[in-house]
Design a protein around this motif. Structure first.
Motif, PDB file in Angstrom:
ATOM      1  N   SER A   1       0.849  -1.197   0.000  1.00  0.00           N
ATOM      2  CA  SER A   1       0.000   0.000   0.000  1.00  0.00           C
ATOM      3  C   SER A   1       0.884   1.247   0.000  1.00  0.00           C
ATOM      4  O   SER A   1       2.098   1.157   0.207  1.00  0.00           O
ATOM      5  CB  SER A   1      -0.916  -0.009   1.228  1.00  0.00           C
TER       6      SER A   1
ATOM      7  N   ARG B   1       1.139   5.249   1.577  1.00  0.00           N
ATOM      8  CA  ARG B   1       0.578   6.213   2.532  1.00  0.00           C
ATOM      9  C   ARG B   1       1.349   7.514   2.391  1.00  0.00           C
ATOM     10  O   ARG B   1       2.562   7.509   2.175  1.00  0.00           O
ATOM     11  CB  ARG B   1       0.756   5.709   3.974  1.00  0.00           C
TER      12      ARG B   1
ATOM     13  N   PRO C   1       3.900  10.172  -1.131  1.00  0.00           N
ATOM     14  CA  PRO C   1       3.507   8.812  -0.768  1.00  0.00           C
ATOM     15  C   PRO C   1       4.727   7.926  -0.502  1.00  0.00           C
ATOM     16  O   PRO C   1       5.750   8.058  -1.179  1.00  0.00           O
ATOM     17  CB  PRO C   1       2.739   8.328  -2.003  1.00  0.00           C
TER      18      PRO C   1
END
Ligand code: DC
Length: 231
Positions: A72, A74, A82
């Motif tokens: 993922s 973040r 990110p």
């Protein structure tokens, strides 16, 4: 303004991610670095001991363990950029190491790895408003993307950029070794059987060997405005 998908493909270390990240920040789009996803699978495989002494991947075991890999992104609250997480752990730094760089191309050539990551990438693009960079974004992941860019630069220029980047981060770097790695990856990436790196017929090519970052950014901004129909 209508939201679109922007696909940025090209050889390794040609500044794709820098330009993609900047544009995404400027226009409020989500940025996805798909190379980071292949790197994360590589890191998982390294840690799980899935390479033998000759560097071959234990395919069957990797296939059985694919469901254990969760990747993922973040946003770092300080840098507003990110960062990549592998099973909840921030691996942004580790996936850029030479060890991972040297193993990633064979991992990216594995059909079931690509199928899993491409499916995840396509889910990320459902709402549009996305800038994604990689090798097969305009050809395989989003063949219908409204704007496709194909970036190139000479291998020497790219090796120098990678070298500078590693030095800046205080990570060990050797120019000749990096150049070899860049050339090797170019070869594997463009000759592999599954989704080889190639320019989509409708992609716009950019050779940025001799462009400054500002010039490159301005060029990309113009292509974006043309694509959304506001120039
Ligand atoms: O862009 P990068 O150097 O971080 O990419 C790492 C490796 O992953 C590189 O060998 C090519 C591969 N890759 C790929 O095959 N498909 C993508 N969409 C992105 C990266």
């Amino acid at each position: 303004m209508k939201k679109i998908i922007i696909a940025i493909d090209g050889f390794s270390s040609c500044g794709k991610s820098t330009m993609a990240k900047e544009l995404a920040k400027e226009i409020g789009y989500i940025y996805v670095d798909t190379g980071a996803m292949y790197r994360s699978v590589t890191l998982f495989a390294l840690r799980a001991g899935l390479f033998d002494a000759d560097g071959n991947i234990q395919r069957e075991e990797l296939r059985d363990r694919m469901h254990e890999i969760d990747i993922s992104f973040r946003l770092n609250p300080d840098t507003k950029r990110p960062e990549t997480f592998l099973n909840g752990e921030n691996v942004e730094r580790e996936i850029r190491s030479m060890e991972v760089s040297e193993r990633v191309s064979p991992i990216a050539a594995v059909d079931f790895v690509r199928a899993a990551l491409v499916a995840q990438q396509q889910r990320m693009g459902r709402e549009k408003g996305l800038v994604m960079d990689g090798r097969d974004i305009g050809t395989v992941v989003f063949p219908q993307a409204e704007l496709k860019i194909f970036v190139t630069a000479t291998a020497e220029v790219r090796a120098q950029r990678r070298f500078d980047e590693l030095q800046e981060k205080g990570m060990p770097a050797c120019y000749d070794e990096i150049l070899r790695n860049v050339q090797e990856r170019d070869y594997i990436d463009s000759h592999r059987e599954v989704s080889p790196l190639r320019k989509a017929a409708d992609a716009i090519e950019l050779d940025n060997s001799h462009l400054t970052l500002a010039q490159q950014q301005e060029w990309l901004r113009q292509r974006y405005l043309e694509a959304v129909g506001s120039v």
